[in-house]
Motif scaffolding. Structure first.
Motif, PDB file in Angstrom:
ATOM      1  N   LYS A   1       0.833  -1.201   0.000  1.00 40.36           N
ATOM      2  CA  LYS A   1       0.000   0.000   0.000  1.00 40.36           C
ATOM      3  C   LYS A   1       0.873   1.259   0.000  1.00 40.36           C
ATOM      4  O   LYS A   1       0.580   2.223  -0.719  1.00 40.36           O
ATOM      5  CB  LYS A   1      -0.907  -0.023   1.232  1.00 40.36           C
ATOM      6  CG  LYS A   1      -1.943   1.022   1.257  1.00 40.36           C
ATOM      7  CD  LYS A   1      -3.060   0.693   0.305  1.00 40.36           C
ATOM      8  CE  LYS A   1      -4.237   1.618   0.574  1.00 40.36           C
ATOM      9  NZ  LYS A   1      -5.323   1.359  -0.334  1.00 40.36           N
ATOM     10  N   VAL A   2       1.937   1.259   0.769  1.00 39.99           N
ATOM     11  CA  VAL A   2       2.848   2.402   0.809  1.00 39.99           C
ATOM     12  C   VAL A   2       3.512   2.597  -0.546  1.00 39.99           C
ATOM     13  O   VAL A   2       3.643   3.720  -1.039  1.00 39.99           O
ATOM     14  CB  VAL A   2       3.910   2.215   1.924  1.00 39.99           C
ATOM     15  CG1 VAL A   2       5.040   3.208   1.780  1.00 39.99           C
ATOM     16  CG2 VAL A   2       3.266   2.340   3.294  1.00 39.99           C
ATOM     17  N   SER A   3       3.904   1.506  -1.168  1.00 37.89           N
ATOM     18  CA  SER A   3       4.522   1.594  -2.492  1.00 37.89           C
ATOM     19  C   SER A   3       3.548   2.189  -3.503  1.00 37.89           C
ATOM     20  O   SER A   3       3.907   3.067  -4.301  1.00 37.89           O
ATOM     21  CB  SER A   3       4.969   0.204  -2.937  1.00 37.89           C
ATOM     22  OG  SER A   3       5.477   0.243  -4.239  1.00 37.89           O
ATOM     23  N   GLU A   4       2.300   1.711  -3.460  1.00 41.13           N
ATOM     24  CA  GLU A   4       1.271   2.227  -4.366  1.00 41.13           C
ATOM     25  C   GLU A   4       1.035   3.720  -4.124  1.00 41.13           C
ATOM     26  O   GLU A   4       0.961   4.514  -5.077  1.00 41.13           O
ATOM     27  CB  GLU A   4      -0.026   1.438  -4.138  1.00 41.13           C
ATOM     28  CG  GLU A   4      -1.206   1.880  -4.972  1.00 41.13           C
ATOM     29  CD  GLU A   4      -2.462   1.122  -4.595  1.00 41.13           C
ATOM     30  OE1 GLU A   4      -3.527   1.766  -4.589  1.00 41.13           O
ATOM     31  OE2 GLU A   4      -2.386  -0.077  -4.297  1.00 41.13           O
ATOM     32  N   ASN A   5       0.934   4.105  -2.863  1.00 41.46           N
ATOM     33  CA  ASN A   5       0.711   5.515  -2.538  1.00 41.46           C
ATOM     34  C   ASN A   5       1.919   6.369  -2.889  1.00 41.46           C
ATOM     35  O   ASN A   5       1.768   7.540  -3.255  1.00 41.46           O
ATOM     36  CB  ASN A   5       0.356   5.675  -1.060  1.00 41.46           C
ATOM     37  CG  ASN A   5      -1.033   5.173  -0.751  1.00 41.46           C
ATOM     38  OD1 ASN A   5      -1.870   5.042  -1.638  1.00 41.46           O
ATOM     39  ND2 ASN A   5      -1.288   4.870   0.508  1.00 41.46           N
ATOM     40  N   SER A   6       3.118   5.813  -2.779  1.00 37.62           N
ATOM     41  CA  SER A   6       4.322   6.555  -3.146  1.00 37.62           C
ATOM     42  C   SER A   6       4.325   6.870  -4.635  1.00 37.62           C
ATOM     43  O   SER A   6       4.710   7.968  -5.050  1.00 37.62           O
ATOM     44  CB  SER A   6       5.570   5.750  -2.782  1.00 37.62           C
ATOM     45  OG  SER A   6       5.674   5.613  -1.402  1.00 37.62           O
ATOM     46  N   GLU A   7       3.885   5.899  -5.440  1.00 36.17           N
ATOM     47  CA  GLU A   7       3.812   6.128  -6.888  1.00 36.17           C
ATOM     48  C   GLU A   7       2.794   7.219  -7.204  1.00 36.17           C
ATOM     49  O   GLU A   7       3.039   8.097  -8.029  1.00 36.17           O
ATOM     50  CB  GLU A   7       3.454   4.831  -7.608  1.00 36.17           C
ATOM     51  CG  GLU A   7       4.545   3.781  -7.541  1.00 36.17           C
ATOM     52  CD  GLU A   7       4.101   2.421  -8.062  1.00 36.17           C
ATOM     53  OE1 GLU A   7       2.953   2.312  -8.537  1.00 36.17           O
ATOM     54  OE2 GLU A   7       4.904   1.488  -7.978  1.00 36.17           O
ATOM     55  N   LYS A   8       1.642   7.182  -6.521  1.00 40.89           N
ATOM     56  CA  LYS A   8       0.618   8.211  -6.743  1.00 40.89           C
ATOM     57  C   LYS A   8       1.128   9.586  -6.305  1.00 40.89           C
ATOM     58  O   LYS A   8       0.906  10.592  -6.992  1.00 40.89           O
ATOM     59  CB  LYS A   8      -0.659   7.853  -5.984  1.00 40.89           C
ATOM     60  CG  LYS A   8      -1.398   6.677  -6.565  1.00 40.89           C
ATOM     61  CD  LYS A   8      -2.636   6.336  -5.741  1.00 40.89           C
ATOM     62  CE  LYS A   8      -3.350   5.122  -6.294  1.00 40.89           C
ATOM     63  NZ  LYS A   8      -4.528   4.743  -5.490  1.00 40.89           N
ATOM     64  N   LEU A   9       1.809   9.630  -5.175  1.00 38.17           N
ATOM     65  CA  LEU A   9       2.348  10.891  -4.686  1.00 38.17           C
ATOM     66  C   LEU A   9       3.400  11.445  -5.633  1.00 38.17           C
ATOM     67  O   LEU A   9       3.441  12.653  -5.899  1.00 38.17           O
ATOM     68  CB  LEU A   9       2.936  10.701  -3.282  1.00 38.17           C
ATOM     69  CG  LEU A   9       3.523  11.936  -2.620  1.00 38.17           C
ATOM     70  CD1 LEU A   9       2.459  13.011  -2.456  1.00 38.17           C
ATOM     71  CD2 LEU A   9       4.118  11.579  -1.272  1.00 38.17           C
ATOM     72  N   ALA A  10       4.235  10.568  -6.166  1.00 31.59           N
ATOM     73  CA  ALA A  10       5.254  11.012  -7.115  1.00 31.59           C
ATOM     74  C   ALA A  10       4.597  11.604  -8.363  1.00 31.59           C
ATOM     75  O   ALA A  10       5.051  12.631  -8.898  1.00 31.59           O
ATOM     76  CB  ALA A  10       6.170   9.856  -7.490  1.00 31.59           C
ATOM     77  N   ALA A  11       3.510  10.997  -8.820  1.00 31.69           N
ATOM     78  CA  ALA A  11       2.794  11.509  -9.991  1.00 31.69           C
ATOM     79  C   ALA A  11       2.185  12.874  -9.687  1.00 31.69           C
ATOM     80  O   ALA A  11       2.226  13.793 -10.526  1.00 31.69           O
ATOM     81  CB  ALA A  11       1.721  10.522 -10.423  1.00 31.69           C
ATOM     82  N   ILE A  12       1.627  13.036  -8.493  1.00 35.32           N
ATOM     83  CA  ILE A  12       1.043  14.321  -8.108  1.00 35.32           C
ATOM     84  C   ILE A  12       2.125  15.394  -8.035  1.00 35.32           C
ATOM     85  O   ILE A  12       1.945  16.516  -8.534  1.00 35.32           O
ATOM     86  CB  ILE A  12       0.296  14.190  -6.762  1.00 35.32           C
ATOM     87  CG1 ILE A  12      -0.947  13.321  -6.934  1.00 35.32           C
ATOM     88  CG2 ILE A  12      -0.074  15.552  -6.200  1.00 35.32           C
ATOM     89  CD1 ILE A  12      -1.604  12.928  -5.627  1.00 35.32           C
TER      90      ILE A  12
END
Length: 86
Positions: free
Chosen positions: A61-72
């Motif tokens: 979940k952290v990895s997934e959220n990190s990818e989303k945060l990087a995109a933002i």
């Protein structure tokens, strides 16, 4: 030594011995109480397995959220708008 002194001395010795035995009994009871909370290795292993599964899910979940945060962050950098306004 008179008979009264002998009785008094014996009474004192018995009181001291009773106190020591009471203290030893209390310590043994506390030790038993502490050991009754002991966790068996098999129980611990099964609990740790559940914790490992939970940690793996959390890591994903952290990895997934990190990818989303990087995109933002990349989007905000591209449009030149800060994420947080100060």
């Amino acid at each position: 030594m008179s008979e009264e002194w002998a009785i008094a001395l014996l009474s004192f010795a018995l009181t001291v011995m009773t106190t020591v035995l009471g203290w030893v009994a209390t310590e043994i009871r506390l030790l038993h109480k502490a050991l009754s909370q002991y966790v068996h290795r098999e129980d611990c292993a099964s609990d740790m397995s559940a914790h490992c599964d939970r940690l793996e899910k959390l890591e994903n979940k952290v990895s997934e959220n990190s990818e989303k945060l990087a995109a933002i962050e990349q989007y905000h950098t591209m449009i030149n708008v800060p994420i947080l306004k100060k």
